[in-house]
Design a protein around this motif. Structure first.
Motif, PDB file in Angstrom:
ATOM      1  N   TYR A 227      14.255  10.775   4.954  1.00  0.00           N
ATOM      2  CA  TYR A 227      12.995  10.307   5.522  1.00  0.00           C
ATOM      3  C   TYR A 227      12.961   8.788   5.534  1.00  0.00           C
ATOM      4  N   TYR A 228      12.019   8.228   6.293  1.00  0.00           N
ATOM      5  CA  TYR A 228      11.794   6.788   6.304  1.00  0.00           C
ATOM      6  C   TYR A 228      10.316   6.547   6.010  1.00  0.00           C
ATOM      7  N   THR A 229       9.970   5.302   5.705  1.00  0.00           N
ATOM      8  CA  THR A 229       8.580   4.983   5.365  1.00  0.00           C
ATOM      9  C   THR A 229       8.002   3.978   6.355  1.00  0.00           C
ATOM     10  N   LEU A 230       6.682   4.062   6.526  1.00  0.00           N
ATOM     11  CA  LEU A 230       5.933   3.138   7.374  1.00  0.00           C
ATOM     12  C   LEU A 230       4.741   2.617   6.587  1.00  0.00           C
ATOM     13  N   LEU A 231       4.392   1.357   6.814  1.00  0.00           N
ATOM     14  CA  LEU A 231       3.258   0.736   6.127  1.00  0.00           C
ATOM     15  C   LEU A 231       2.166   0.339   7.120  1.00  0.00           C
ATOM     16  N   PHE A 232       0.919   0.632   6.742  1.00  0.00           N
ATOM     17  CA  PHE A 232      -0.239   0.273   7.561  1.00  0.00           C
ATOM     18  C   PHE A 232      -1.344  -0.246   6.642  1.00  0.00           C
TER      19      PHE A 232
ATOM     20  N   ASN B 238      -3.158  -9.670   1.691  1.00  0.00           N
ATOM     21  CA  ASN B 238      -4.461  -9.647   1.017  1.00  0.00           C
ATOM     22  C   ASN B 238      -5.337  -8.475   1.463  1.00  0.00           C
ATOM     23  N   SER B 239      -4.734  -7.503   2.123  1.00  0.00           N
ATOM     24  CA  SER B 239      -5.501  -6.341   2.565  1.00  0.00           C
ATOM     25  C   SER B 239      -6.012  -5.551   1.361  1.00  0.00           C
ATOM     26  N   ALA B 240      -7.203  -4.975   1.468  1.00  0.00           N
ATOM     27  CA  ALA B 240      -7.794  -4.186   0.376  1.00  0.00           C
ATOM     28  C   ALA B 240      -7.302  -2.744   0.391  1.00  0.00           C
ATOM     29  N   THR B 241      -6.605  -2.340   1.450  1.00  0.00           N
ATOM     30  CA  THR B 241      -6.080  -0.976   1.545  1.00  0.00           C
ATOM     31  C   THR B 241      -4.652  -1.010   2.083  1.00  0.00           C
ATOM     32  N   LYS B 242      -3.863  -0.026   1.667  1.00  0.00           N
ATOM     33  CA  LYS B 242      -2.501   0.159   2.173  1.00  0.00           C
ATOM     34  C   LYS B 242      -2.250   1.649   2.361  1.00  0.00           C
ATOM     35  N   ILE B 243      -1.561   1.962   3.451  1.00  0.00           N
ATOM     36  CA  ILE B 243      -1.187   3.343   3.740  1.00  0.00           C
ATOM     37  C   ILE B 243       0.328   3.399   3.817  1.00  0.00           C
ATOM     38  N   LEU B 244       0.921   4.275   3.002  1.00  0.00           N
ATOM     39  CA  LEU B 244       2.371   4.458   3.014  1.00  0.00           C
ATOM     40  C   LEU B 244       2.679   5.853   3.556  1.00  0.00           C
ATOM     41  N   ALA B 245       3.271   5.889   4.758  1.00  0.00           N
ATOM     42  CA  ALA B 245       3.619   7.161   5.387  1.00  0.00           C
ATOM     43  C   ALA B 245       5.101   7.447   5.164  1.00  0.00           C
ATOM     44  N   LEU B 246       5.407   8.667   4.728  1.00  0.00           N
ATOM     45  CA  LEU B 246       6.775   9.118   4.541  1.00  0.00           C
ATOM     46  C   LEU B 246       7.063  10.140   5.643  1.00  0.00           C
TER      47      LEU B 246
END
Length: 281
Positions: free
Chosen positions: A110-115, A243-251
């Motif tokens: 798998y690979y990861t994506l950040l948002f 400095n974002s208050a949220t992070k989404i890590l998709a696998l």
């Protein structure tokens, strides 16, 4: 006297006819044909510069990057040589004869994506993109290796690579946090919000999504294997602020239907996991 005059006239007429015949070139038609052929040949022989031809894979960056990483010949065709390479502030160039095939993340399951936010996740399938960066984020060394791709005349091309340190901030950096979160189970327990929101497929309805919660011990039963050395990321144009208050890590699985998403929020300067989504096939 009449005979002499008649003879002179006949001689003059003969000479005149002979002159006219001598001006006719019996090879003129062939000469014209050869000249015409040479002219056409010269016209066709003018060299025309050709570049990469767009393929079906160019329509979607995801399709292109998989083909780029999987096919050595295609990778050479779609890389600008000599390739600019920046190690921090030090520039250099890679000649084609020294280029080694780069599998990127295709050798992994798998690979990861950040948002930064959920709305940005829709940009993944955008076919109008002109610029995309593929990143390797090395958690232990705190370095980022970025590949710069541009689409020109319908063809995606790798135009540069940049290796640089991760920018530091006063608050806890997400990469530093996640490296410890992925490797330290005690730290992981401290950084999971209770109860943890859990989104998954409804076992009674294949077309429905179920939202519930998990207790801490349930998280360890359901959680995926987390990357501990490096994170991949494809920057389609989504926001990725330090400095974002949220992070989404998709696998995202490669050809296996795997799909997990981890949602993090920073509270009081510290990151914590507040939502887990498992909607893989």
């Amino acid at each position: 006297m009449k005979k002499i005059i008649a003879g002179v006239m006949l001689l003059a007429l003969f000479v005149s006819c002979k002159d006219k015949k001598s001006k006719i070139d019996p090879f003129a038609p062939i000469t014209n044909l050869v000249d015409s052929a040479l002219h056409r040949k010269d016209t066709v022989a003018v060299p025309v510069e050709t570049g990469p031809v767009p393929t079906e894979a160019d329509e979607s960056f995801n399709d292109f990057i998989y083909a780029y990483a999987s096919d050595d010949q295609f990778q050479h065709q779609r890389t600008v040589f000599p390739l600019p390479y920046y190690n921090g502030e030090v520039p250099s160039k890679i000649e084609e004869r020294f280029w080694k095939h780069d599998d990127l993340f295709t050798r992994q399951p798998y690979y990861t994506l950040l948002f930064d936010k959920e709305e940005d996740m829709d940009i993944v399938g955008d076919t109008s993109l002109k610029s995309v960066q593929v990143e390797w984020i090395y958690m232990k060394t705190q370095m980022v290796k970025k590949y710069y791709f541009q689409r020109k005349k319908g063809c995606w091309m790798l135009e540069a690579i940049n290796l640089r340190p991760i920018n530091k901030s006063e608050d806890e950096h997400f990469v530093e946090f996640f490296e410890r979160f992925a490797t330290d189970s005690l730290f992981q327990c401290e950084r999971i919000r209770q109860p943890l929101v859990f989104v998954t497929n409804d076992p009674d309805d294949d077309f429905s999504i179920l939202e519930t919660t998990l207790e801490l011990n349930q998280w360890f039963a359901f959680k995926p294997a987390l990357p501990t050395d490096r994170l991949s990321n494809i920057n389609y144009g989504q926001s990725n602020r330090d400095n974002s208050a949220t992070k989404i890590l998709a696998l995202k699985g490669i050809g296996n239907g795997f799909s997990n998403v981890l949602y993090f929020q920073r509270r009081g300067g510290q990151w914590e996991l507040y939502k887990f989504e498992d909607t893989g096939i």
